[in-house]
Design a protein around this motif. Sequence first.
Motif, PDB file in Angstrom:
ATOM      1  N   LEU A 244       0.829  -1.211   0.000  1.00 21.27           N
ATOM      2  CA  LEU A 244       0.000   0.000   0.000  1.00 21.27           C
ATOM      3  C   LEU A 244       0.861   1.258   0.000  1.00 21.27           C
ATOM      4  CD1 LEU A 244      -2.912  -0.801   2.490  1.00 21.27           C
ATOM      5  CD2 LEU A 244      -3.101  -0.398   0.037  1.00 21.27           C
TER       6      LEU A 244
ATOM      7  N   SER B 185       0.861   3.986  -2.985  1.00 24.38           N
ATOM      8  CA  SER B 185       0.462   5.363  -2.703  1.00 24.38           C
ATOM      9  C   SER B 185       1.573   6.345  -3.045  1.00 24.38           C
ATOM     10  CB  SER B 185       0.059   5.515  -1.230  1.00 24.38           C
ATOM     11  OG  SER B 185       1.174   5.334  -0.381  1.00 24.38           O
TER      12      SER B 185
ATOM     13  N   THR C 135      -5.687   6.014   1.103  1.00 25.84           N
ATOM     14  CA  THR C 135      -4.614   5.137   1.578  1.00 25.84           C
ATOM     15  C   THR C 135      -4.671   4.972   3.094  1.00 25.84           C
ATOM     16  OG1 THR C 135      -3.187   5.841  -0.251  1.00 25.84           O
ATOM     17  CG2 THR C 135      -2.123   4.730   1.590  1.00 25.84           C
TER      18      THR C 135
ATOM     19  N   THR D 148      -5.182   1.498   4.934  1.00 27.90           N
ATOM     20  CA  THR D 148      -4.121   1.059   5.841  1.00 27.90           C
ATOM     21  C   THR D 148      -4.662   0.767   7.229  1.00 27.90           C
ATOM     22  OG1 THR D 148      -2.478   2.373   4.639  1.00 27.90           O
ATOM     23  CG2 THR D 148      -1.909   1.705   6.872  1.00 27.90           C
TER      24      THR D 148
ATOM     25  N   VAL E 151       3.263   4.517   6.147  1.00 27.22           N
ATOM     26  CA  VAL E 151       2.634   5.113   4.965  1.00 27.22           C
ATOM     27  C   VAL E 151       2.827   6.626   4.927  1.00 27.22           C
ATOM     28  CG1 VAL E 151       0.950   3.272   4.629  1.00 27.22           C
ATOM     29  CG2 VAL E 151       0.325   5.249   6.020  1.00 27.22           C
TER      30      VAL E 151
ATOM     31  N   LEU F 187      -4.882   2.339  -6.619  1.00 26.39           N
ATOM     32  CA  LEU F 187      -3.971   2.003  -5.521  1.00 26.39           C
ATOM     33  C   LEU F 187      -3.751   0.496  -5.452  1.00 26.39           C
ATOM     34  CD1 LEU F 187      -2.360   2.889  -3.019  1.00 26.39           C
ATOM     35  CD2 LEU F 187      -4.488   2.737  -1.701  1.00 26.39           C
TER      36      LEU F 187
END
Length: 458
Positions: A70, A74, A97, A101, A152, A245
């Motif tokens: 992820l 992203s 995202t 997540t 992230v 994504l």
Amino acid sequence: MNHTLVRDEQALKKAFISFLVPVMSANILQSLGQIFGMFLVGRYLGVDALAAISAFFPFFFFLMAFAIGLGSGSSILVGQTYGAGNVDKMKQVVGVTLAATTLLSVVVAIFGGVFIETILRIMQTPENIFVQSVAYARILFFTLPIMFLYMVYTTFLRGVGDSKTPFIFLVISVVANIAFLPVLMFGWLGLPQLGLNGAAYASVFSNLITLVLLLLYLHKKQHSLRLDRTVLQYFKLKKDILSSLLKLAIPASISMVAISVAEIAIIGFVNIYGSSATAAYGVVNQIGGYAQMPAMSIAIATSVFVAQALGASSTEMIQQIRQIGVRLNYVLGGIFIGVMYLFAKPILGLFIDHAETLSIAKDYLFITFWSYLIFGHMQTVTATMRATGVVLWPTIFLVLTIWACEVPAAYFLSHHTPLGLNGVWTAYSLAFCVNFIFQYTYFKTKWKKKTLQVMLRD
């Protein structure tokens, strides 16, 4: 994307290196923090505690693969939208995202925490380290949302070309972790002596503190990526963005899962040789992070710069970016790997004082580290393709290489040849070379003929 970079290759190279240095520094610092933890555990808690961490790592990496996928996806979408100057679309990518997540981290935390004993049994974890491995693993799994969100957010920042801010906050995280480690492991300042579990709690607390400070910093700076109402309004699984994504994240996650499941299989081959082999495997993997560091850092930089160039419709820059990445891989990677070979015994001796474990670790290092240069070249090529949305075939090649070459070779060479345990290590180098041939052939014959377009449009 600065359009002057399109016309000036030297300016592009300078910008690439300026981005790369903090990324590499961050990776080095993170590894130093991990190695400090390994040093404390190995020297003061013993080889069994060191092996307990090593036995658990492949399964943890397996579940982390989804978050890494992820984050990687992203970063590319953030880079493309930022390169196009589309701030609102970039915020949508961030919100979606974060929602994905959060959901993923909760599911993974529950799954890992519940099934860790069964998984470690399947991995043939030695009985003398089983209980320690389970306890250590559960602490990290049940606190995964903190780690996932921190990961992230650093990928978002790198997607807009900011590698310095993640580095600064990584410094905070590592310093906090080093400070917490002895306090929690040995029971200083009146706290209970937690032993190996203290190392897990130190990691959790340092990540939590760093995540909170990072979010406060971005808010104070009025950063375009700060967590505010404009981002939170997109905190949902928006179909078009989620689709793009997942197109990037799923193949990346499949790649990481394939690697981690293979590691679970391979550590099963290693565990047969006892806890000394398991401990050697864990230590060399940590040190191997340094040998792979230039390759991984250059791949990150390549992905970000190619994504921004594509978003700015500067496709002519992509070839220049890839060439810069490849050249730097052989120069920087060669230096790192050369140092490892020259000083293998004293470096390994920092973490291992057991003669048998040291001998196994030295063999592992010498057999595999040269092939990290091939691995680095391959990483730069696949990063270029991934940043343009081409992910399916690179993933297929990787999975085929792992399961049709690496794992069978590790089994055959370790079980049916005089190489024994060294056959496992040989399989790694063989797999890197085979994968490079597949990826580079596809890059030359198919990818170069494609018409490249951004993945998200208004």
